[in-house]
Design an enzyme around this catalytic site. Structure first.
Site, mmCIF file in Angstrom:
data_model
loop_
_atom_site.group_PDB
_atom_site.id
_atom_site.type_symbol
_atom_site.label_atom_id
_atom_site.label_comp_id
_atom_site.label_asym_id
_atom_site.label_seq_id
_atom_site.Cartn_x
_atom_site.Cartn_y
_atom_site.Cartn_z
ATOM 1 N N SER A 6 0.842 -1.194 0.000
ATOM 2 C CA SER A 6 0.000 0.000 0.000
ATOM 3 C C SER A 6 0.877 1.245 0.000
ATOM 4 O O SER A 6 1.657 1.469 0.937
ATOM 5 C CB SER A 6 -0.894 -0.001 1.238
ATOM 6 O OG SER A 6 -1.531 1.248 1.345
ATOM 7 N N MET A 35 -8.270 9.021 0.092
ATOM 8 C CA MET A 35 -9.047 9.472 1.254
ATOM 9 C C MET A 35 -9.514 10.905 1.029
ATOM 10 O O MET A 35 -8.714 11.757 0.648
ATOM 11 C CB MET A 35 -8.176 9.398 2.502
ATOM 12 C CG MET A 35 -7.611 8.017 2.750
ATOM 13 S SD MET A 35 -6.520 8.029 4.165
ATOM 14 C CE MET A 35 -6.114 6.290 4.286
ATOM 15 N N HIS A 64 -8.331 2.186 -3.927
ATOM 16 C CA HIS A 64 -9.272 2.020 -2.808
ATOM 17 C C HIS A 64 -9.866 3.390 -2.490
ATOM 18 O O HIS A 64 -9.180 4.260 -1.943
ATOM 19 C CB HIS A 64 -8.501 1.447 -1.611
ATOM 20 C CG HIS A 64 -9.321 1.269 -0.383
ATOM 21 N ND1 HIS A 64 -8.780 0.966 0.844
ATOM 22 C CD2 HIS A 64 -10.669 1.343 -0.184
ATOM 23 C CE1 HIS A 64 -9.735 0.869 1.747
ATOM 24 N NE2 HIS A 64 -10.892 1.104 1.156
ATOM 25 N N ASP A 173 -7.093 -5.683 4.454
ATOM 26 C CA ASP A 173 -6.432 -4.377 4.384
ATOM 27 C C ASP A 173 -6.397 -3.739 5.766
ATOM 28 O O ASP A 173 -7.438 -3.395 6.317
ATOM 29 C CB ASP A 173 -7.221 -3.492 3.386
ATOM 30 C CG ASP A 173 -6.542 -2.165 3.122
ATOM 31 O OD1 ASP A 173 -5.387 -1.983 3.547
ATOM 32 O OD2 ASP A 173 -7.183 -1.316 2.475
HETATM 33 C C1 DX5 Z 1 -6.206 2.073 5.737
HETATM 34 C C2 DX5 Z 1 -5.805 1.819 4.299
HETATM 35 C C3 DX5 Z 1 -4.787 0.767 4.163
HETATM 36 C C4 DX5 Z 1 -3.454 1.112 4.761
HETATM 37 C C5 DX5 Z 1 -2.875 -0.130 5.351
HETATM 38 O O1 DX5 Z 1 -7.122 3.107 5.773
HETATM 39 O O2 DX5 Z 1 -6.942 1.447 3.534
HETATM 40 O O3 DX5 Z 1 -4.609 0.386 2.800
HETATM 41 O O4 DX5 Z 1 -2.541 1.665 3.858
HETATM 42 O O5 DX5 Z 1 -1.747 0.228 6.038
HETATM 43 P P1 DX5 Z 1 -1.042 -0.675 7.114
HETATM 44 O O6 DX5 Z 1 -0.536 -1.885 6.422
HETATM 45 O O7 DX5 Z 1 0.042 0.216 7.614
HETATM 46 O O8 DX5 Z 1 -2.063 -0.990 8.174
HETATM 47 ZN ZN ZN Z 2 -6.621 0.519 1.469
#
Ligand code: DX5
Ligand code: ZN
Length: 235
Positions: A6, A35, A64, A173
């Site tokens: 990610s 986001m 995403h 995720d």
């Molecule tokens: C969270 C995201 C994830 C995030 C995961 O809101 O959707 O994709 O990047 O990160 P880690 O692996 O650090 O939990």
């Molecule tokens: Zn994500």
């Protein structure tokens, strides 16, 4: 197994180099967290960044969308080079239309579900999706701890997939590391989104190989061809 670093956990001051690292690592997908500061209390990056990164790699771009109104950005992300777009089931009545729109743009469809949301809400869409993205943290930030209460959702999604002879990916995720990834694989996940853990390693290629190996080993234990499917409660 699909391993998807990610980009949220990358060093944003050198994004092109970080994408190069992922490219050489043997990873399957690049996961791109969008986001909007409304659906989640954080803002990441938009289509212009994705468009800039697109020529640097042939990796599958898994976008995403943690956005209250993804309809605004579906076309821009499609043009920018997304291969798959994940929208959230929490958008309720809008989901059918959004799935249709993503398809009409020629992209693969992912459906994401937050930890407190009942997995039963996904059921009507199973035939229409390429990927199910089971959030294993409350979305918004990287580096959070894995929420174990989400494991039965993975088991349920895997049971439905088996029973209906479907082929959607089951992704996890959030908080996915070398301990939780095999646990998810054992429950039936095949796609592992991991930010902090993978990018935190000096050798990303070795980290990707380690996660692949660990998850493959667990899967072969948990999903023996003739074993009875797990029968979790619908959560
Ligand atoms: C969270 C995201 C994830 C995030 C995961 O809101 O959707 O994709 O990047 O990160 P880690 O692996 O650090 O939990
Ligand atoms: Zn994500």
């Amino acid at each position: 197994m699909t391993i998807a670093p990610s980009l949220l956990a990358a060093d944003f001051s050198r994004l092109a180099k970080e994408v190069g690292r992922v490219n050489r690592s043997g990873a399957d997908w690049l996961h791109l967290d969008i986001m909007d500061g409304h659906f989640v209390p954080n803002i990441s990056f938009g289509p212009a960044v994705v468009q800039t990164l697109r020529p640097l790699t042939k990796l599958f771009f898994d976008v995403h969308l943690m956005c209250s109104k993804p309809e605004i950005v579906l076309e821009p992300f499609a043009r920018a080079g997304a291969d798959q777009m994940n929208i959230h089931i929490e958008l309720g009545d809008h989901v059918t239309r959004l799935i249709w729109k993503i398809r009409s743009l020629g992209k693969k469809v992912g459906l994401a579900i937050n930890p407190p949301t009942a997995i039963s809400l996904i059921q009507p869409f199973l035939e229409q999706i390429d990927a199910l993205l089971i959030m294993t943290v409350i979305p918004g930030f990287g580096g959070q701890s894995f929420i174990y209460e989400t494991l039965p959702k993975i088991q349920q999604a895997a049971a439905w997939r088996r029973e209906r002879h479907l082929r959607y990916h089951i992704g996890v995720d959030g908080g996915v590391d070398f301990k939780t990834a095999p646990e998810c694989a054992r429950a039936g996940a095949d796609t592992f989104i991991s930010g902090t853990t993978l990018f935190g390693q000096r050798n990303l290629g070795a980290a990707v190989r380690k996660m692949r190996k660990a998850t493959e080993k667990s899967q072969s234990v948990g999903l023996l061809p003739d074993s009875e499917p797990l029968k979790p409660e619908v959560v």
